[in-house]
Scaffold this active site. Structure first.
Site, PDB file in Angstrom:
ATOM      1  N   CYS A   2       0.823  -1.212   0.000  1.00 46.64           N
ATOM      2  CA  CYS A   2       0.000   0.000   0.000  1.00 46.64           C
ATOM      3  C   CYS A   2       0.856   1.260   0.000  1.00 46.64           C
ATOM      4  O   CYS A   2       1.880   1.339   0.675  1.00 46.64           O
ATOM      5  CB  CYS A   2      -0.882   0.039   1.244  1.00 46.64           C
ATOM      6  SG  CYS A   2      -2.026  -1.330   1.326  1.00 46.64           S
ATOM      7  N   ARG A  27       5.650  -0.073  -6.095  1.00 42.69           N
ATOM      8  CA  ARG A  27       5.543  -0.865  -4.864  1.00 42.69           C
ATOM      9  C   ARG A  27       4.622  -2.071  -5.036  1.00 42.69           C
ATOM     10  O   ARG A  27       4.647  -2.988  -4.231  1.00 42.69           O
ATOM     11  CB  ARG A  27       4.994   0.012  -3.726  1.00 42.69           C
ATOM     12  CG  ARG A  27       5.949   1.088  -3.281  1.00 42.69           C
ATOM     13  CD  ARG A  27       5.233   2.133  -2.469  1.00 42.69           C
ATOM     14  NE  ARG A  27       4.884   1.678  -1.136  1.00 42.69           N
ATOM     15  CZ  ARG A  27       5.541   2.002  -0.032  1.00 42.69           C
ATOM     16  NH1 ARG A  27       6.595   2.768  -0.105  1.00 42.69           N
ATOM     17  NH2 ARG A  27       5.158   1.574   1.142  1.00 42.69           N
ATOM     18  N   ASN A 101      -2.013   2.193   5.427  1.00 42.26           N
ATOM     19  CA  ASN A 101      -1.072   1.136   5.077  1.00 42.26           C
ATOM     20  C   ASN A 101      -0.746   0.410   6.371  1.00 42.26           C
ATOM     21  O   ASN A 101      -0.394   1.045   7.358  1.00 42.26           O
ATOM     22  CB  ASN A 101       0.190   1.768   4.467  1.00 42.26           C
ATOM     23  CG  ASN A 101       1.294   0.755   4.251  1.00 42.26           C
ATOM     24  OD1 ASN A 101       1.054  -0.451   4.255  1.00 42.26           O
ATOM     25  ND2 ASN A 101       2.505   1.244   4.067  1.00 42.26           N
ATOM     26  N   GLY A 102      -0.889  -0.918   6.376  1.00 41.90           N
ATOM     27  CA  GLY A 102      -0.603  -1.686   7.590  1.00 41.90           C
ATOM     28  C   GLY A 102      -1.723  -2.672   7.834  1.00 41.90           C
ATOM     29  O   GLY A 102      -2.538  -2.932   6.945  1.00 41.90           O
ATOM     30  N   GLU A 488      17.440 -18.957  -5.402  1.00 43.79           N
ATOM     31  CA  GLU A 488      17.147 -17.599  -5.885  1.00 43.79           C
ATOM     32  C   GLU A 488      16.677 -17.656  -7.344  1.00 43.79           C
ATOM     33  O   GLU A 488      15.735 -16.957  -7.735  1.00 43.79           O
ATOM     34  CB  GLU A 488      18.407 -16.724  -5.724  1.00 43.79           C
ATOM     35  CG  GLU A 488      18.413 -15.396  -6.465  1.00 43.79           C
ATOM     36  CD  GLU A 488      17.313 -14.430  -6.049  1.00 43.79           C
ATOM     37  OE1 GLU A 488      16.568 -14.717  -5.106  1.00 43.79           O
ATOM     38  OE2 GLU A 488      17.186 -13.385  -6.713  1.00 43.79           O
ATOM     39  N   LYS A 492      13.116 -16.283  -8.631  1.00 45.10           N
ATOM     40  CA  LYS A 492      12.969 -15.314  -9.737  1.00 45.10           C
ATOM     41  C   LYS A 492      12.024 -15.883 -10.788  1.00 45.10           C
ATOM     42  O   LYS A 492      11.168 -15.183 -11.318  1.00 45.10           O
ATOM     43  CB  LYS A 492      14.330 -15.021 -10.402  1.00 45.10           C
ATOM     44  CG  LYS A 492      15.254 -14.123  -9.643  1.00 45.10           C
ATOM     45  CD  LYS A 492      14.980 -12.671  -9.844  1.00 45.10           C
ATOM     46  CE  LYS A 492      14.625 -11.894  -8.637  1.00 45.10           C
ATOM     47  NZ  LYS A 492      15.013 -12.145  -7.325  1.00 45.10           N
ATOM     48  N   HIS A 511      16.618 -37.877  -2.149  1.00 48.93           N
ATOM     49  CA  HIS A 511      15.901 -38.123  -0.890  1.00 48.93           C
ATOM     50  C   HIS A 511      14.425 -37.751  -1.005  1.00 48.93           C
ATOM     51  O   HIS A 511      13.785 -37.481  -0.001  1.00 48.93           O
ATOM     52  CB  HIS A 511      16.578 -37.358   0.250  1.00 48.93           C
ATOM     53  CG  HIS A 511      17.993 -37.792   0.462  1.00 48.93           C
ATOM     54  ND1 HIS A 511      18.320 -39.011   1.015  1.00 48.93           N
ATOM     55  CD2 HIS A 511      19.166 -37.212   0.122  1.00 48.93           C
ATOM     56  CE1 HIS A 511      19.638 -39.140   1.030  1.00 48.93           C
ATOM     57  NE2 HIS A 511      20.178 -38.060   0.488  1.00 48.93           N
ATOM     58  N   LYS A 615       6.701  -4.391  -3.915  1.00 51.85           N
ATOM     59  CA  LYS A 615       8.141  -4.121  -3.834  1.00 51.85           C
ATOM     60  C   LYS A 615       8.597  -4.031  -2.391  1.00 51.85           C
ATOM     61  O   LYS A 615       9.647  -4.529  -2.034  1.00 51.85           O
ATOM     62  CB  LYS A 615       8.462  -2.813  -4.575  1.00 51.85           C
ATOM     63  CG  LYS A 615       9.942  -2.466  -4.598  1.00 51.85           C
ATOM     64  CD  LYS A 615      10.731  -3.463  -5.417  1.00 51.85           C
ATOM     65  CE  LYS A 615      12.232  -3.261  -5.361  1.00 51.85           C
ATOM     66  NZ  LYS A 615      12.962  -4.484  -5.724  1.00 51.85           N
TER      67      LYS A 615
END
Ligand code: M6R
Length: 620
Positions: A2, A27, A101-102, A488, A492, A511, A615
């Site tokens: 937000c 964001r 926001n939160g 990573e 991605k 395994h 983001k």
């Protein structure tokens, strides 16, 4: 996540809010809205959309003909309640409109309390209770400030909010607890508010980062009153807005992610320049390295706890391999959302290292606060030096990657590893491993060159990416410090292409996960040759997978390819410069980033803002 913007006393506030929201798009969000207060009539006008800012802009242009100078805007990343128009912010009543926001953790209790006052809610959000409570108290005679203060005393959780009142077009009130919020001023003293400096960079020349617990009243005449958590009026320091945080530009690249991948040789160099110097001794031509002191006393550190999320967590895992192998310092690495809930033991002479690109990740911040509350020294590796994490840590080691816009982190990741490599080099030097320290310093100073060479050959991955774009599942193999890079790479791939992908320590395959392999399953193997490494072990793991029908693609070096040939193994190979175990994780990050980028490009998805992602993740 937000985003909030707000303006008071600005001509054409609607335009400014839309522009501010555009700056916050990076964001990540799924709905947006705006509330304006008319100067004369005090009428509140709220316009919301379940789509993108462009849709909101269209609705504002076609549906709003007022001339408001005061208003607030919001991009919502849905937590409680689907991304619908009703659930979008601002949440408004007859008297007020609010953006938040939160997460309000006790929203269910507050709903009941509001019901007992005869107030029913129209949305499924946690936020609406705050709007309704402020509105209720205001309607009963509380001043705007009192209504906000009394409401805050009732709420639990994290919040940053901005609120406008129909009867006060000259004022915006905002408050924060946990989630970030800043107030800006332009050269004429006109005030604004925003979630971060990026939101305000086009409008404000100076900024105040509000402290947790602060409430601020912003007036159209430029007056600003700030109250701390004890409701005492306080002064906070204005800071100039960092030019680096100005509105981001793709500089001719098709996507921010592509630009950021290609920036890595220079962002790593920028970071290195800050921490390690290089000089040529003219008399005997010897290359000297100069390790700048960080202020950490490595002689007093016998244990490290690294805490981070997502990609930053994988940088921490690479550091674990480095520090344990070369400096013999035990390292624990935790995902931040787990760390404080597992009541970890606290060690003597231990340091906490918190890694975050944004410096605003709620879980990482909560973990930092937890560790500091136990009396521990906490260092932060952050890309945003003005962030909350940087402000709250005992020591800050900035990365110099510049603003990272793409939701998928690339250049911040390699910059984080650069700082961690520097910390290792400094630790080795302090702990009398002078030669190894000097060797690593020389090696790391050349990594940007190796990465530049690797970037020159990236298009060779295009045919593989085309094939992968049709896959349902992809597996990545790595061992040692390349195991975190395998994870990573898979992260991605997941976040950009929406293809299921997993990174495994290659030896772990048999395994359990080997059961997944059937004909044609793509496996990407990170397998450069290194003399005392695990090359031959990985080769055995590849053979086990290939026998079961997997389609193997190997990222390796010349020597690795020659050995594959000698062994009669004919896999598709992609060649990168020679590295050591120390530098390999940094170099091999580049092809896994690029492969995910190209695969997503083939699938025609939104690369810079993948679905459902944000983001900076400012809620727990
Ligand atoms: O800002 P941070 O480094 O604290 O963010 C942590 C993660 O949310 C972040 O790395 C995320 O995993 C990225 N989208 C990965 O590309």
């Amino acid at each position: 996540m937000c985003g909030i913007v707000g303006f008071v006393g600005h001509k054409n506030a609607a335009n400014k809010i839309i522009n501010g929201l555009k700056r916050l798009e990076y964001r990540g969000y799924d709905s947006a809205g705006i509330a304006l207060v008319e100067k004369g009539s005090g009428k509140l006008c709220v316009i919301k959309t379940a789509g993108k800012i462009a849709d909101l802009e269209h609705e504002v242009q076609s549906g709003y003909s007022g001339s408001s100078e005061t208003g607030i805007g919001h991009t919502r990343w849905a937590t409680h309640g689907k991304p619908t128009k009703d659930n979008a912010h601002p949440h408004a009543t007859e008297f007020i409109a609010l953006v938040h926001n939160g997460i309000i953790e006790n929203y269910a209790d507050l709903r009941k309390r509001l019901a007992s006052y005869g107030i029913s809610l129209y949305s499924d959000t946690d936020t609406e209770v705050v709007a309704q409570m402020i509105s209720f108290l205001f309607s009963k005679g509380a001043s705007p400030l009192e209504a906000v203060q009394q409401t805050i005393s009732l709420i639990q959780g994290a919040y940053a909010f901005g609120v406008v009142f129909n009867k006060h077009p000259e004022m915006v009130i905002c408050a924060r607890q946990g989630s970030p919020l800043a107030v800006g001023t332009d050269v004429d003293g006109r005030l604004s508010l925003g979630s971060d400096a990026v939101a305000l960079s086009g409008f404000a020349s100076q900024i105040i980062y509000l402290e947790s617990g602060d409430i601020a009243q912003l007036y159209s005449n430029g007056n600003l009153n700030i109250f701390d958590k004890e409701n005492n009026e306080v002064k906070r320091q204005w800071q100039p807005i960092d030019k680096d945080q100005a509105a981001p530009d793709k500089k001719g690249y098709e996507h921010f992610m592509l630009k950021e991948i290609f920036e890595q040789p220079s962002t790593i160099k920028n970071t290195l320049t800050h921490y390690i110097g290089r000089a040529v001794n003219k008399t005997d031509n010897v290359l000297e390295t100069n390790i700048h002191p960080s202020g950490l006393n490595w002689n007093q550190i016998n244990h490290i706890t690294i805490v981070a999320c997502g990609t930053s967590y994988y940088a921490g895992l690479v550091a674990k391999y480095w520090f344990e192998k070369y400096a013999r310092i035990p390292v624990e690495v935790d995902v931040a959302s787990e760390y404080r809930y597992r009541t970890p033991p606290i060690y003597e002479k231990s340091i906490g290292i918190f890694i975050s690109q944004s410096g605003e990740t709620a879980d990482t911040l909560a973990a930092l606060r937890y560790m500091r509350s136990l009396g521990h020294m906490c260092a932060a590796i952050v890309n945003v030096p003005t962030s909350t994490l940087a402000r709250e840590a005992d020591a800050v080691l900035p990365t110099f990657a510049g603003t990272e816009v793409s939701v998928a982190s690339t250049k911040a990741f390699t910059a984080q590893m650069t700082v961690l490599a520097y910390m290792l080099i400094e630790a080795l030097k302090t702990r009398n491993c002078i030669d190894l320290s000097a060797d690593f310093a020389k090696e790391i100073l050349d990594i940007n060159e190796l990465i530049s060479r690797a970037l020159d050959t990236m298009q060779k991955l295009a045919p593989l990416a085309k094939k992968l774009s049709k896959a349902k599942d992809i597996i990545y193999f790595g061992r040692g410090a390349l195991y975190p890079i395998a994870m990573e790479g898979a992260l991605k791939m997941k976040e950009l292409s929406y293809i299921h992908a997993e990174g495994y320590a290659a030896g772990e395959m048999k395994h359990g996960p080997i059961a997944l392999i059937d004909k044609g399953m793509p496996i990407i193997v990170l397998c450069p040759y290194d003399k005392d490494g695990l090359f031959h072990k990985v080769v055995s793991n590849i053979c086990e997978a290939e026998t079961r029908g997997a389609q193997i693609s190997v990222l390796t070096c010349n020597k690795g390819r020659a050995l594959f040939k000698e062994m009669g193994l004919k896999y598709s190979t992609y060649l990168y410069p020679e590295t050591t175990q120390f530098t390999a994780p940094m170099l091999y990050s580049i092809p896994v980033q690029f492969l995910a980028y190209l695969t997503a490009l083939n699938r025609g998805v939104d690369i810079d803002q993948p679905r459902n992602l944000a983001k900076s993740v400012t809620v727990e």
